[in-house]
Design an enzyme around this catalytic site. Structure first.
Site, PDB file in Angstrom:
ATOM      1  N   ASP A 234     -13.880  -7.441   0.939  1.00 54.55           N
ATOM      2  CA  ASP A 234     -13.538  -8.453   1.922  1.00 54.55           C
ATOM      3  C   ASP A 234     -13.989  -8.660   3.372  1.00 54.55           C
ATOM      4  O   ASP A 234     -14.006  -9.545   4.137  1.00 54.55           O
ATOM      5  CB  ASP A 234     -12.099  -8.993   1.645  1.00 54.55           C
ATOM      6  CG  ASP A 234     -11.074  -8.057   2.123  1.00 54.55           C
ATOM      7  OD1 ASP A 234     -11.746  -7.009   2.727  1.00 54.55           O
ATOM      8  OD2 ASP A 234      -9.877  -8.246   2.031  1.00 54.55           O
ATOM      9  N   ARG A 235     -14.380  -7.294   3.658  1.00 54.86           N
ATOM     10  CA  ARG A 235     -14.614  -7.142   5.360  1.00 54.86           C
ATOM     11  C   ARG A 235     -15.999  -6.661   5.258  1.00 54.86           C
ATOM     12  O   ARG A 235     -16.465  -5.790   4.423  1.00 54.86           O
ATOM     13  CB  ARG A 235     -13.533  -6.381   6.070  1.00 54.86           C
ATOM     14  CG  ARG A 235     -12.334  -6.740   6.072  1.00 54.86           C
ATOM     15  CD  ARG A 235     -11.581  -5.958   6.921  1.00 54.86           C
ATOM     16  NE  ARG A 235     -11.162  -4.550   6.401  1.00 54.86           N
ATOM     17  CZ  ARG A 235     -11.564  -3.501   7.208  1.00 54.86           C
ATOM     18  NH1 ARG A 235     -11.946  -3.873   8.651  1.00 54.86           N
ATOM     19  NH2 ARG A 235     -11.516  -2.359   6.880  1.00 54.86           N
TER      20      ARG A 235
ATOM     21  N   ASP B  13     -15.844  -2.797   3.287  1.00 57.18           N
ATOM     22  CA  ASP B  13     -14.730  -1.850   2.755  1.00 57.18           C
ATOM     23  C   ASP B  13     -14.425  -1.979   1.479  1.00 57.18           C
ATOM     24  O   ASP B  13     -15.307  -2.379   0.561  1.00 57.18           O
ATOM     25  CB  ASP B  13     -13.178  -2.426   3.420  1.00 57.18           C
ATOM     26  CG  ASP B  13     -12.764  -3.840   3.005  1.00 57.18           C
ATOM     27  OD1 ASP B  13     -13.957  -4.431   2.292  1.00 57.18           O
ATOM     28  OD2 ASP B  13     -11.779  -4.147   3.356  1.00 57.18           O
TER      29      ASP B  13
ATOM     30  N   ASP C 107     -12.669  -2.945  -0.926  1.00 55.42           N
ATOM     31  CA  ASP C 107     -12.201  -4.288  -1.927  1.00 55.42           C
ATOM     32  C   ASP C 107     -13.491  -5.239  -1.447  1.00 55.42           C
ATOM     33  O   ASP C 107     -13.482  -6.374  -2.085  1.00 55.42           O
ATOM     34  CB  ASP C 107     -10.858  -4.755  -1.893  1.00 55.42           C
ATOM     35  CG  ASP C 107     -10.469  -5.092  -0.525  1.00 55.42           C
ATOM     36  OD1 ASP C 107     -11.203  -4.997   0.518  1.00 55.42           O
ATOM     37  OD2 ASP C 107      -9.224  -5.488  -0.539  1.00 55.42           O
TER      38      ASP C 107
ATOM     39  N   HIS D 266     -12.950  -9.701   8.557  1.00 58.29           N
ATOM     40  CA  HIS D 266     -12.492 -10.861   7.754  1.00 58.29           C
ATOM     41  C   HIS D 266     -13.070 -12.071   8.376  1.00 58.29           C
ATOM     42  O   HIS D 266     -12.730 -12.552   9.491  1.00 58.29           O
ATOM     43  CB  HIS D 266     -10.999 -11.263   7.777  1.00 58.29           C
ATOM     44  CG  HIS D 266     -10.232  -9.945   7.057  1.00 58.29           C
ATOM     45  ND1 HIS D 266     -10.331  -9.725   5.535  1.00 58.29           N
ATOM     46  CD2 HIS D 266      -9.716  -8.718   7.722  1.00 58.29           C
ATOM     47  CE1 HIS D 266      -9.568  -8.693   5.401  1.00 58.29           C
ATOM     48  NE2 HIS D 266      -9.088  -7.960   6.449  1.00 58.29           N
TER      49      HIS D 266
ATOM     50  N   SER E 221     -11.744  -7.188  12.744  1.00 59.63           N
ATOM     51  CA  SER E 221     -11.881  -6.438  11.646  1.00 59.63           C
ATOM     52  C   SER E 221     -12.767  -6.575  10.312  1.00 59.63           C
ATOM     53  O   SER E 221     -13.084  -5.885   9.507  1.00 59.63           O
ATOM     54  CB  SER E 221     -10.469  -6.425  10.968  1.00 59.63           C
ATOM     55  OG  SER E 221     -10.055  -7.493  10.396  1.00 59.63           O
TER      56      SER E 221
ATOM     57  N   ARG F 163       0.760  -1.083  -0.090  1.00 62.37           N
ATOM     58  CA  ARG F 163      -0.022   0.097  -0.215  1.00 62.37           C
ATOM     59  C   ARG F 163       0.763   1.215   0.086  1.00 62.37           C
ATOM     60  O   ARG F 163       1.740   1.422   0.923  1.00 62.37           O
ATOM     61  CB  ARG F 163      -0.919   0.048   1.102  1.00 62.37           C
ATOM     62  CG  ARG F 163      -1.914  -1.205   1.244  1.00 62.37           C
ATOM     63  CD  ARG F 163      -2.903  -0.923   2.468  1.00 62.37           C
ATOM     64  NE  ARG F 163      -3.548  -2.324   2.687  1.00 62.37           N
ATOM     65  CZ  ARG F 163      -4.560  -2.630   3.469  1.00 62.37           C
ATOM     66  NH1 ARG F 163      -4.856  -1.592   4.278  1.00 62.37           N
ATOM     67  NH2 ARG F 163      -4.995  -3.707   3.518  1.00 62.37           N
TER      68      ARG F 163
ATOM     69  N   GLU G 292     -12.204 -12.800  12.473  1.00 60.87           N
ATOM     70  CA  GLU G 292     -11.414 -11.363  12.852  1.00 60.87           C
ATOM     71  C   GLU G 292     -12.247 -10.221  13.409  1.00 60.87           C
ATOM     72  O   GLU G 292     -13.383  -9.919  12.723  1.00 60.87           O
ATOM     73  CB  GLU G 292     -10.340 -10.760  11.991  1.00 60.87           C
ATOM     74  CG  GLU G 292      -8.917 -11.569  11.768  1.00 60.87           C
ATOM     75  CD  GLU G 292      -8.033 -10.566  11.097  1.00 60.87           C
ATOM     76  OE1 GLU G 292      -6.991 -10.553  11.659  1.00 60.87           O
ATOM     77  OE2 GLU G 292      -8.360 -10.380   9.727  1.00 60.87           O
TER      78      GLU G 292
ATOM     79  N   LYS H 224      -2.485  -7.002  -3.656  1.00 58.88           N
ATOM     80  CA  LYS H 224      -2.664  -8.217  -2.754  1.00 58.88           C
ATOM     81  C   LYS H 224      -2.016  -9.114  -3.929  1.00 58.88           C
ATOM     82  O   LYS H 224      -2.706  -9.285  -4.954  1.00 58.88           O
ATOM     83  CB  LYS H 224      -4.271  -8.421  -2.420  1.00 58.88           C
ATOM     84  CG  LYS H 224      -4.533  -7.419  -1.091  1.00 58.88           C
ATOM     85  CD  LYS H 224      -5.892  -7.982  -0.686  1.00 58.88           C
ATOM     86  CE  LYS H 224      -6.215  -6.898   0.420  1.00 58.88           C
ATOM     87  NZ  LYS H 224      -7.710  -7.046   0.965  1.00 58.88           N
TER      88      LYS H 224
ATOM     89  N   SER I  72      -7.649  -1.538  -0.002  1.00 60.16           N
ATOM     90  CA  SER I  72      -8.542  -1.907   1.042  1.00 60.16           C
ATOM     91  C   SER I  72      -9.105  -0.854   1.582  1.00 60.16           C
ATOM     92  O   SER I  72      -9.688   0.317   1.134  1.00 60.16           O
ATOM     93  CB  SER I  72      -7.826  -2.916   1.998  1.00 60.16           C
ATOM     94  OG  SER I  72      -9.026  -3.435   2.801  1.00 60.16           O
ATOM     95  N   HIS I  73      -8.791  -0.398   2.879  1.00 63.54           N
ATOM     96  CA  HIS I  73      -9.602   0.378   3.883  1.00 63.54           C
ATOM     97  C   HIS I  73      -8.821   1.747   4.073  1.00 63.54           C
ATOM     98  O   HIS I  73      -9.005   2.502   4.839  1.00 63.54           O
ATOM     99  CB  HIS I  73     -10.108   0.100   5.134  1.00 63.54           C
ATOM    100  CG  HIS I  73      -8.880  -0.510   5.975  1.00 63.54           C
ATOM    101  ND1 HIS I  73      -8.423  -1.655   5.703  1.00 63.54           N
ATOM    102  CD2 HIS I  73      -8.217  -0.145   6.772  1.00 63.54           C
ATOM    103  CE1 HIS I  73      -7.432  -2.020   6.785  1.00 63.54           C
ATOM    104  NE2 HIS I  73      -7.344  -1.057   7.521  1.00 63.54           N
TER     105      HIS I  73
END
Length: 473
Positions: free
Chosen positions: A243-244, A239, A241, A326, A324, A14, A322, A112, A102-103
């Site tokens: 994934d969360r 987020d 992308d 995930h 976050s 990033r 997680e 990634k 991501s975020h």
């Protein structure tokens, strides 16, 4: 090539677009990653991207670099990152790159990197890729790789429908914070028969509402307001992308994702009795309590979705979660995080259990928990600060169980009979992460004051930058 080495983080890359990253740098990274893959006898890769302003040109640049190295690529365009991981199986390609930060805020972008099915580069792999980029350790392929563009979304949805059948029609709010999931999640939910209220699902790469981060209180509060206004059954946010996820129940209750780990543990253990459930160090004690109460085996591991995925090759947990947001349904889906699958899985559980989300939460053990708090701390100072703080915390809480071994990884967790707290440095950016909880308000307030006072002693901490900082004020 000279680059900012801090772009290469624990499990992704990033940097600031236009400063740390530009098409030339990204193409060079593509050459290095293509060479990296070829040295592992991988000759094909999938490439996808999020909706950030620079993502289309960076996707083109990474593809140019990879085909230069002789890698055949399939460009699946703008989608959610879980779809990219899924497409590796669908297309039978071990390699993959997803362009996203991501975020991180709008001025950032990143990547990634995947080098196996459901497997992303972490630590050693990222360090090796950085070395290759810096030392120009790249090899041109004997022949240039091919490029193919394809849309996999319909095939992805068809696969999800084979796995999940939601009998109840839910009224669902989706707040995508003007990011990628806004054009994907509502379409998928409607294909499953849900009534969807779209909120901030228009794409705007400037992120006018702020960073798309489901762990931010301001995002959760905005979703809460919309759920109550629309009298919806549940609300989801994502987020950038996808994934969360973040959720709000039908009463407007903000459900932090460690509570959702506990809920999913109940669901998973019904199908896999006695199985191992993995969760990260930031999670509430409600997770361990719930897993044990439902006959499962709790296993705590360090924060970072890629670290958890990697560890699960050894642990063989049936589910990973997680704080976050995930979630990995490793036994029932794949060993990677996928916001759409997670969304559908929760609706499926609520439909099968004939319960509301608020009703499910009400049955769980009760803890007063802070959100995930982030405080600014420079990348070159955060590791040393945590080392200093760890000693202080040990002395101040001699009665606590201190977890600062490989389970913590990048910080320290202190467990007390009626409470716990975690202080760690982030693998994703220049900040610290703090989480604390207690069974009673008095103890919660006591921990809050202690952490606030302690953190204020260190000049390395930048209180003007962060997320949910008000939860320590």
């Amino acid at each position: 090539m000279k680059i900012n080495p801090h772009m290469f983080r624990g499990y992704d890359l990033r940097g600031i677009a236009g400063t740390d990253l530009n098409p030339e740098i990204v193409e060079h990274i593509g050459k290095a990653f293509g060479t990296f893959l070829k040295r592992q006898s991988i000759c094909e890769a999938v490439v996808g991207r999020d909706s950030r302003a620079t993502s289309p040109e960076y996707a083109e640049a990474i593809i140019r670099g990879m085909i230069w190295a002789g890698i055949d690529t399939v460009d699946i365009g703008m989608t959610m990152v879980g779809t990219l991981y899924w497409s590796q199986y669908h297309l039978n390609q071990k390699g993959g790159v997803f362009i996203t930060a991501s975020h991180n805020p709008a001025e950032y972008n990143g990547m990634k990197f995947a080098n196996d099915f459901s497997e992303t580069l972490v630590s050693e792999g990222m360090n090796e890729l950085r070395r290759m980029v810096e030392e120009d350790d790249v090899e041109k392929g004997e022949k240039e790789g091919k490029v193919e563009k394809t849309d996999v979304l319909d095939a992805y949805v068809d696969d999800l429908k084979k796995r999940i059948n939601i009998e109840k029609k839910f009224r669902v709010v989706v707040d995508a914070s003007c990011a990628t999931p806004g054009v994907v999640a509502p379409k998928i939910l409607r294909s499953f028969g849900m009534e969807v209220i779209e909120s901030n699902c228009n794409l705007d790469p400037t992120f006018p509402l702020g960073t798309p981060d489901p762990t931010e209180t301001v995002v959760a509060e905005r979703l809460r307001k919309k759920v109550l206004e629309e009298k919806a059954d549940i609300g989801f946010t994502y987020d950038a992308d996808g994934d969360r996820i973040g959720i709000v129940d039908e009463k407007g209750g903000i459900i932090w994702n460690d509570v959702l780990v506990a809920i999913f543990a109940i669901d998973v253990l019904e199908k896999h009795p006695g199985a191992k459930i993995m969760y990260n160090t930031l999670c509430s004690k409600v997770v361990e309590d719930t897993i044990k109460a439902h006959g499962g085996e709790p296993f705590m591991w360090r924060t970072g979705h890629s670290f958890l995925k990697k560890k699960n090759q050894e642990v063989k947990a049936v589910f990973i979660g997680e704080l976050s947001g995930h979630f990995f349904f490793s036994a029932d889906f794949y060993n990677h995080d996928d916001g759409c699958y997670t969304t559908l899985r929760l609706l499926d559980y609520l439909s099968r259990s004939s319960q509301t989300l608020a009703g499910v939460v009400a049955d769980l053990p009760k803890y007063i928990s802070s959100p995930e708090i982030k405080l600014g701390c420079a990348d070159d100072k955060k590791v040393g600060l945590i080392e200093k703080m760890s000693e202080v915390l040990r002395k101040d809480f001699p009665e606590a169980e201190v977890i600062d071994d490989e389970r913590a990884g990048d910080g320290v967790r202190l467990n007390l009979p009626d409470s716990m707290f975690v202080v760690r440095y982030s693998q994703n950016g220049p900040y610290l992460t703090i989480k604390f909880e207690a069974q009673i308000q008095e103890k919660y307030d006591e921990l809050k004051k202690y952490l606030k006072d302690t953190l204020h002693r260190y000049e390395e901490v930048n209180w003007s930058e962060g997320v949910n900082v008000e939860s320590l004020e």
